[in-house]
Every structure is written in C-alpha cells, then in structure tokens.
Design a protein around this motif. Structure first.
Motif, PDB file in Angstrom:
ATOM      1  N   ILE A 265      29.190 -35.055 -21.005  1.00 17.67           N
ATOM      2  CA  ILE A 265      28.578 -34.033 -20.630  1.00 17.67           C
ATOM      3  C   ILE A 265      27.497 -33.675 -19.531  1.00 17.67           C
ATOM      4  O   ILE A 265      27.449 -33.159 -18.462  1.00 17.67           O
ATOM      5  N   THR A 266      26.608 -34.682 -19.569  1.00 23.59           N
ATOM      6  CA  THR A 266      25.520 -34.791 -18.385  1.00 23.59           C
ATOM      7  C   THR A 266      26.147 -35.190 -17.130  1.00 23.59           C
ATOM      8  O   THR A 266      25.966 -34.565 -16.231  1.00 23.59           O
TER       9      THR A 266
ATOM     10  N   ASP B   6      42.228 -33.626 -20.872  1.00 24.60           N
ATOM     11  CA  ASP B   6      42.760 -32.281 -21.486  1.00 24.60           C
ATOM     12  C   ASP B   6      41.534 -31.418 -20.991  1.00 24.60           C
ATOM     13  O   ASP B   6      40.448 -31.527 -21.568  1.00 24.60           O
ATOM     14  N   VAL B   7      42.023 -30.416 -20.176  1.00 20.95           N
ATOM     15  CA  VAL B   7      40.964 -29.633 -19.723  1.00 20.95           C
ATOM     16  C   VAL B   7      40.211 -28.605 -20.846  1.00 20.95           C
ATOM     17  O   VAL B   7      39.371 -28.250 -20.711  1.00 20.95           O
TER      18      VAL B   7
ATOM     19  N   ARG C   8      36.077 -26.987 -24.382  1.00 23.58           N
ATOM     20  CA  ARG C   8      35.674 -26.537 -25.783  1.00 23.58           C
ATOM     21  C   ARG C   8      34.386 -27.528 -26.088  1.00 23.58           C
ATOM     22  O   ARG C   8      33.431 -27.077 -26.462  1.00 23.58           O
ATOM     23  N   ILE C   9      34.566 -28.887 -25.566  1.00 21.41           N
ATOM     24  CA  ILE C   9      33.403 -29.798 -25.856  1.00 21.41           C
ATOM     25  C   ILE C   9      32.343 -29.252 -25.048  1.00 21.41           C
ATOM     26  O   ILE C   9      31.036 -29.322 -25.806  1.00 21.41           O
TER      27      ILE C   9
ATOM     28  N   SER D 282      30.495 -22.044 -21.034  1.00 18.79           N
ATOM     29  CA  SER D 282      31.612 -22.735 -20.270  1.00 18.79           C
ATOM     30  C   SER D 282      31.407 -23.717 -19.099  1.00 18.79           C
ATOM     31  O   SER D 282      30.430 -23.287 -18.579  1.00 18.79           O
ATOM     32  N   PRO D 283      32.028 -24.334 -18.788  1.00 20.68           N
ATOM     33  CA  PRO D 283      31.746 -25.391 -17.372  1.00 20.68           C
ATOM     34  C   PRO D 283      31.537 -24.432 -16.265  1.00 20.68           C
ATOM     35  O   PRO D 283      30.861 -24.117 -15.330  1.00 20.68           O
TER      36      PRO D 283
END
Length: 108
Positions: free
Chosen positions: A57-58, A83-84, A89-90, A98-99
């Motif tokens: 995530i970082t 899996d986008v 979600r993560i 969201s991203p």
C-alpha cells in the motif's frame, strides 16, 4: 533484529511486485510456517501478511503520486496485485479512500 530477519525484510522490499508466500519464506529459513509466523510477528511487530500488505500500500501511494497518468490497474500490478478490484478494496480498507480518490486529493 537478526541478520536473517533483515535479509527477509530486504527480500520482501525487493520483490513486492512478485508473489511472496509466507510458506516459501519459512521453508527458505528451514522453519515451520507456524514457528516462522510467531517469530516474524515477535521481531517485526505485525504479522507477515499485514507487513506485506502495508509495504504494498505504501508503494501504491508513492506510485499513484509519482505517476499521475498511470492507470490504477498498472499501479495494482506494480504492487503485486493481479486483481484490480481486490487491490482497490484493500487500498480503501487500509487508507479509508479509493486509489483514485487518494490520487485526486494528493495531486500537486
């Protein structure tokens, strides 16, 4: 922290785009999975899975900001997610947004 654990952390950092399985790392160290899991959590402070997720995530945050034209799917793949929707979600679970929203809020 032991040299062995530092080597493991370095290996993780260098291979975030690849699949990194706890079983494989435990086997490489000649440990059972349960022993390795306990050892990792005791030495690093978080579970192996949470550590990998945090590092990814970082990396995703950095890529979202450094490469503003890159598609979310590209960023997901670069961070080891294939899996986008799972990546999104993560990302949202860990950051609260969201991203795409992260990129919009933090864009220069």
């Amino acid at each position: 922290m032991s040299k062995e654990m530092l080597d493991i952390l370095r290996h993780i950092d260098l291979n975030l785009t690849q699949e990194i399985r706890e079983e494989d790392v435990a086997s490489y160290c000649h440990y059972s999975i349960s022993y390795f899991s306990k050892l990792f959590k005791r030495m690093v402070g978080v579970s192996f899975r949470d550590y990998i997720c945090s590092k990814r995530i970082t990396l995703a945050k950095r890529l979202l900001l450094e490469e503003p034209n890159a598609k979310i799917a590209f960023v997901a793949y670069q961070c080891g997610y294939h899996d986008v929707s799972y990546f999104s979600r993560i990302f949202k679970k860990k950051t609260g947004i969201s991203p795409g929203v992260f990129r919009q809020i933090n864009a220069p």
